[in-house]
Design a protein around this motif. Structure first.
Motif: not given
Length: 253
Positions: A216-244
Motif C-alpha cells: 500500500g505504498r511506493v518505495a523511497s529512493p533511499q530504500e533502493i539505495a540501502s539494498l544496493t549498498v548491501y548487495l555491493a558489500s563484503d557481507e553479500a559476496r556469496h550473492i551473484t546472479g540474483v534479480a531481486l
C-alpha cells in the motif's frame, strides 16, 4: 563493510535512485565517481557529497558511447587506484504499446538502458580482474521480471538487463566478481511521473500505483539505495546472479 576503502562508479548519479545511491555510499566514506549528463544537477549532488568529506568526482557524458565507458573506468583507476563497485543506474522510460512506440523511442531506450549497462559492465570487469574482484549492481525493474501493459520498450530493456546480469554473473563468478540486479517497483522519483501521454500530478500517479502494491505504498529512493549498498558489500559476496525485486509484494502475486 569497509567502504572507506571502496571506489564506486555510479551512472545516472545526478538524480533519482542514482543520486540516493551516491548519498548512501558517501555516508559509508566510499570514494565516488559520479556519471551523468546534466552538469547543474551533477554539481549539486557532488557538492552535497563533498560536504560529507567524501572523495568524489563528476564525469559528464553519454553512457551509450562505449569509448566514454572505457574513459570513465580508466580515469577512476588512475584517480583512485582501482574500481571496486559499479552501479548501473542510468535509465529512461518511454510509455506506450508496440503501436505507440516509435523507432526512435525503441532504439533510444534500448541504447541507454541496455547498451549503456553492457558497455560500463564490460569496462569495469577488465579493471576488477586486475584488482582481485568487485561487484556490479544493475538497476533493473520488477517489470523486467513480470511485464506490464503500456511499457513495451521499457519492459524489454529491463528484461534484457536481468538476463545480462545473470549471464555475466556466471561468466565472471570464478573471478570473484559478483553481478546482481535490483528490481524496483514504483519509486517516488521524477521518473514515476515522466513520459505520460497527458499531464498528471505526482499525487495522482502515486495513488494509482498504491492500489496495485500489496504493502500500500511506493518505495523511497533511499530504500533502493540501502539494498544496493548491501548487495555491493563484503557481507553479500556469496550473492551473484540474483534479480531481486523491491516492490512491496507486487511480483509476489
Amino acid at each position: 563493510m569497509t567502504d572507506s576503502k571502496k571506489v564506486v562508479v555510479i551512472t545516472g548519479a545526478t538524480s533519482g535512485i542514482g543520486g540516493a545511491i551516491a548519498q548512501a555510499f558517501a555516508a559509508k566514506n566510499a570514494s565516488l565517481v559520479l556519471v551523468g549528463r546534466d552538469r547543474e544537477r551533477g554539481q549539486r549532488v557532488l557538492q552535497a557529497i563533498q560536504k560529507l568529506n567524501c572523495r568524489a568526482e563528476l564525469m559528464l557524458g553519454d553512457v551509450t558511447d562505449s569509448a566514454f565507458a572505457d574513459q570513465v573506468i580508466d580515469a577512476s583507476v588512475e584517480r583512485f587506484g582501482k574500481v571496486n563497485i559499479l552501479i548501473n543506474s542510468a535509465g529512461i522510460i518511454r510509455r506506450g504499446n508496440a503501436i505507440e512506440t516509435s523507432d526512435h523511442d525503441w532504439r533510444q531506450i534500448l541504447d541507454i538502458n541496455v547498451n549503456g549497462v553492457f558497455y560500463f559492465s564490460r569496462a569495469a570487469v577488465k579493471a576488477m580482474r586486475k584488482s582481485g574482484g568487485g561487484s556490479i549492481i544493475n538497476i533493473a525493474s520488477n517489470v523486467g521480471l513480470v511485464g506490464c501493459s503500456g511499457l513495451v520498450a521499457y519492459c524489454a530493456s529491463k528484461g534484457a538487463v536481468v538476463l545480462l546480469t545473470r549471464a555475466m554473473a556466471l561468466d565472471h563468478a570464478k573471478e570473484q566478481i559478483s553481478i546482481n540486479a535490483v528490481c524496483p517497483g514504483a519509486v517516488d522519483t521524477p521518473m514515476l511521473v515522466s513520459a505520460h501521454h497527458k499531464p498528471v500530478s505526482a499525487e495522482e500517479v502515486i495513488q494509482r500505483r498504491i492500489e496495485t502494491i500489496p504493502q500500500g505504498r511506493v518505495a523511497s529512493p533511499q530504500e533502493i539505495a540501502s539494498l544496493t549498498v548491501y548487495l555491493a558489500s563484503d557481507e553479500a559476496r556469496h550473492i551473484t546472479g540474483v534479480a531481486l525485486p523491491i516492490d512491496g509484494g507486487f511480483t509476489a502475486r
